[in-house]
Design a protein around this motif. Structure first.
Motif, PDB file in Angstrom:
ATOM      1  N   ALA A   2      24.342 -12.122  -4.549  1.00  0.00           N
ATOM      2  CA  ALA A   2      24.878 -13.163  -5.376  1.00  0.00           C
ATOM      3  C   ALA A   2      23.881 -14.021  -5.901  1.00  0.00           C
ATOM      4  O   ALA A   2      22.850 -14.306  -4.797  1.00  0.00           O
ATOM      5  N   LYS A   3      23.770 -14.965  -6.870  1.00  0.00           N
ATOM      6  CA  LYS A   3      22.827 -15.496  -7.362  1.00  0.00           C
ATOM      7  C   LYS A   3      23.211 -16.910  -6.753  1.00  0.00           C
ATOM      8  O   LYS A   3      24.299 -17.645  -6.793  1.00  0.00           O
ATOM      9  N   SER A   4      22.162 -17.751  -6.229  1.00  0.00           N
ATOM     10  CA  SER A   4      22.402 -19.033  -5.711  1.00  0.00           C
ATOM     11  C   SER A   4      20.903 -19.588  -5.598  1.00  0.00           C
ATOM     12  O   SER A   4      19.895 -18.889  -5.685  1.00  0.00           O
ATOM     13  N   ASP A   5      20.509 -21.096  -5.123  1.00  0.00           N
ATOM     14  CA  ASP A   5      19.228 -21.306  -4.731  1.00  0.00           C
ATOM     15  C   ASP A   5      18.715 -20.861  -3.659  1.00  0.00           C
ATOM     16  O   ASP A   5      17.768 -20.867  -3.503  1.00  0.00           O
ATOM     17  N   TRP A   6      19.701 -20.387  -2.891  1.00  0.00           N
ATOM     18  CA  TRP A   6      19.087 -19.680  -1.623  1.00  0.00           C
ATOM     19  C   TRP A   6      18.659 -18.011  -1.747  1.00  0.00           C
ATOM     20  O   TRP A   6      18.250 -17.646  -0.520  1.00  0.00           O
ATOM     21  N   GLN A   7      19.159 -17.452  -2.752  1.00  0.00           N
ATOM     22  CA  GLN A   7      18.924 -16.007  -2.832  1.00  0.00           C
ATOM     23  C   GLN A   7      18.534 -15.568  -4.166  1.00  0.00           C
ATOM     24  O   GLN A   7      18.743 -16.109  -5.100  1.00  0.00           O
ATOM     25  N   HIS A   8      17.455 -14.640  -4.183  1.00  0.00           N
ATOM     26  CA  HIS A   8      16.952 -14.201  -5.464  1.00  0.00           C
ATOM     27  C   HIS A   8      16.316 -12.659  -5.196  1.00  0.00           C
ATOM     28  O   HIS A   8      15.473 -12.550  -4.039  1.00  0.00           O
ATOM     29  N   ALA A   9      16.750 -11.806  -5.956  1.00  0.00           N
ATOM     30  CA  ALA A   9      16.194 -10.528  -6.145  1.00  0.00           C
ATOM     31  C   ALA A   9      15.960  -9.837  -4.829  1.00  0.00           C
ATOM     32  O   ALA A   9      15.078  -9.317  -4.378  1.00  0.00           O
ATOM     33  N   GLY A  10      17.383  -9.848  -4.240  1.00  0.00           N
ATOM     34  CA  GLY A  10      17.177  -9.291  -2.881  1.00  0.00           C
ATOM     35  C   GLY A  10      16.570  -9.938  -1.578  1.00  0.00           C
ATOM     36  O   GLY A  10      16.491  -9.468  -0.432  1.00  0.00           O
ATOM     37  N   THR A  11      16.370 -10.971  -1.889  1.00  0.00           N
ATOM     38  CA  THR A  11      15.658 -11.891  -0.895  1.00  0.00           C
ATOM     39  C   THR A  11      16.396 -13.176  -0.727  1.00  0.00           C
ATOM     40  O   THR A  11      16.753 -13.910  -1.582  1.00  0.00           O
ATOM     41  N   ALA A  12      16.378 -13.512   0.552  1.00  0.00           N
ATOM     42  CA  ALA A  12      17.227 -14.935   0.877  1.00  0.00           C
ATOM     43  C   ALA A  12      16.610 -15.441   1.991  1.00  0.00           C
ATOM     44  O   ALA A  12      15.777 -15.344   2.801  1.00  0.00           O
ATOM     45  N   LEU A  13      17.000 -16.918   1.926  1.00  0.00           N
ATOM     46  CA  LEU A  13      16.507 -17.944   3.042  1.00  0.00           C
ATOM     47  C   LEU A  13      17.587 -18.680   3.664  1.00  0.00           C
ATOM     48  O   LEU A  13      18.522 -19.037   2.982  1.00  0.00           O
ATOM     49  N   LEU A  14      17.485 -18.540   5.031  1.00  0.00           N
ATOM     50  CA  LEU A  14      18.305 -18.952   5.891  1.00  0.00           C
ATOM     51  C   LEU A  14      17.698 -20.510   6.582  1.00  0.00           C
ATOM     52  O   LEU A  14      16.307 -20.423   6.952  1.00  0.00           O
ATOM     53  N   ASP A  15      18.299 -21.730   6.362  1.00  0.00           N
ATOM     54  CA  ASP A  15      17.822 -22.861   6.579  1.00  0.00           C
ATOM     55  C   ASP A  15      18.689 -23.599   7.597  1.00  0.00           C
ATOM     56  O   ASP A  15      19.910 -24.052   7.237  1.00  0.00           O
ATOM     57  N   PHE A  16      18.278 -23.879   8.842  1.00  0.00           N
ATOM     58  CA  PHE A  16      19.081 -24.453   9.816  1.00  0.00           C
ATOM     59  C   PHE A  16      18.777 -25.923  10.275  1.00  0.00           C
ATOM     60  O   PHE A  16      19.390 -26.363  11.069  1.00  0.00           O
ATOM     61  N   GLU A  17      17.721 -26.383   9.613  1.00  0.00           N
ATOM     62  CA  GLU A  17      17.346 -27.717   9.693  1.00  0.00           C
ATOM     63  C   GLU A  17      17.861 -28.799   8.686  1.00  0.00           C
ATOM     64  O   GLU A  17      17.845 -28.351   7.538  1.00  0.00           O
ATOM     65  N   ASP A  18      18.106 -29.776   8.960  1.00  0.00           N
ATOM     66  CA  ASP A  18      18.387 -30.940   7.858  1.00  0.00           C
ATOM     67  C   ASP A  18      17.525 -32.066   7.716  1.00  0.00           C
ATOM     68  O   ASP A  18      18.048 -33.111   7.066  1.00  0.00           O
ATOM     69  N   GLY A  19      16.241 -32.099   8.305  1.00  0.00           N
ATOM     70  CA  GLY A  19      15.567 -33.076   7.902  1.00  0.00           C
ATOM     71  C   GLY A  19      15.535 -34.213   8.893  1.00  0.00           C
ATOM     72  O   GLY A  19      14.784 -35.401   8.676  1.00  0.00           O
ATOM     73  N   ARG A  20      16.341 -34.125   9.974  1.00  0.00           N
ATOM     74  CA  ARG A  20      16.517 -35.251  10.809  1.00  0.00           C
ATOM     75  C   ARG A  20      16.046 -34.934  12.120  1.00  0.00           C
ATOM     76  O   ARG A  20      15.488 -33.886  12.569  1.00  0.00           O
ATOM     77  N   ALA A  21      15.734 -36.072  12.966  1.00  0.00           N
ATOM     78  CA  ALA A  21      15.312 -35.963  14.341  1.00  0.00           C
ATOM     79  C   ALA A  21      13.857 -35.266  14.365  1.00  0.00           C
ATOM     80  O   ALA A  21      13.081 -35.567  13.428  1.00  0.00           O
ATOM     81  N   ALA A  22      13.671 -34.202  15.289  1.00  0.00           N
ATOM     82  CA  ALA A  22      12.522 -33.673  15.181  1.00  0.00           C
ATOM     83  C   ALA A  22      12.000 -32.781  14.075  1.00  0.00           C
ATOM     84  O   ALA A  22      10.842 -32.284  13.827  1.00  0.00           O
ATOM     85  N   CYS A  23      12.982 -32.627  13.030  1.00  0.00           N
ATOM     86  CA  CYS A  23      12.797 -31.814  11.842  1.00  0.00           C
ATOM     87  C   CYS A  23      12.424 -32.848  10.633  1.00  0.00           C
ATOM     88  O   CYS A  23      13.020 -32.639   9.675  1.00  0.00           O
ATOM     89  N   ALA A  24      11.896 -33.897  11.097  1.00  0.00           N
ATOM     90  CA  ALA A  24      11.821 -34.916   9.897  1.00  0.00           C
ATOM     91  C   ALA A  24      11.001 -34.335   8.853  1.00  0.00           C
ATOM     92  O   ALA A  24      10.888 -34.911   7.551  1.00  0.00           O
ATOM     93  N   ASN A  25      10.093 -33.348   8.825  1.00  0.00           N
ATOM     94  CA  ASN A  25       9.397 -32.919   7.845  1.00  0.00           C
ATOM     95  C   ASN A  25      10.037 -31.751   7.025  1.00  0.00           C
ATOM     96  O   ASN A  25       9.553 -30.897   6.204  1.00  0.00           O
TER      97      ASN A  25
END
Length: 201
Positions: A2-25
């Motif tokens: 399926a087409k989305s900002d997280w998936q392209h041409a059989g490759t997908a990205l899973l992202d479990f951080e939200d930029g807060r606390a220790a994940c500030a970057n």
């Protein structure tokens, strides 16, 4: 896929951080699921690779389509992308110890003509994790990513001398000895074992 900002041409990205606390970057958007359709039929499991295929791994992230344009997952021109990025901060770290312990998996020993040239042939260590979950039932089970069993033999409060904190997949890093086999990958003279990072529950 399926087409989305997280998936392209059989490759997908899973992202479990939200930029807060220790994940500030990190970044505020998150993506914790993959979405796709399959042909009607009976299925007895699920199989996939954790990694970016060679032909997509060494392009220019500033012109790549999403999610391959997320530069925080780009390693360098020769290595390409980080396939797995787990950044940990020990709660009982020593004052003179590392500020964190990082598990970054990507291709290594990639030959190219210059530091900013992409390799023309696959890297010696592609480090693509092969995941096979036999008997997985999508209607009742979930795929879980848990690094606990991978780092159980590693001391997160210390770091091997003259190396980056944690395991960056590169040859000769003592911090990788306890973890790479548990990703289902051989490392130096250490043979691959059953991968322990991704499980069905």
């Amino acid at each position: 896929m399926a087409k989305s900002d997280w998936q392209h041409a059989g490759t997908a990205l899973l992202d479990f951080e939200d930029g807060r606390a220790a994940c500030a970057n990190g970044t505020a958007p998150m993506n914790t699921a993959l979405r796709d359709t399959v042909a009607a039929g009976d299925y007895t499991g699920v199989a996939f690779k954790a990694g970016v295929p060679f032909e997509m791994n060494h392009g220019d992230p500033t012109t790549a389509p999403s999610p391959l344009n997320l530069t925080s997952m780009f390693w360098n021109w020769r290595g390409g992308y980080k396939f797995v990025r787990i950044d940990m901060v020990p709660t009982d770290r020593r004052e003179d110890g590392p500020k964190g312990w990082f598990l970054h998996l990507g291709s290594t020993m990639c030959a190219s003509e210059g530091k900013t040239d992409a390799p023309k042939a696959p890297c010696k260590n592609p480090n693509l994790m092969e995941i096979t979950l036999d008997g997985f039932v999508a209607a009742t089970q979930t795929v879980v990513i848990d690094p606990a069993d991978v780092v159980v033999g590693a001391d997160l409060r210390v770091n091997a001398p003259e190396t980056s904190p944690g395991c960056m997949s590169f040859h000769g890093d003592a911090d990788c000895m306890a973890v790479m086999a548990k990703l289902g990958l051989g490392y130096g003279d250490e043979p691959a074992a059953d991968q322990a990072l991704i499980r069905a529950r």
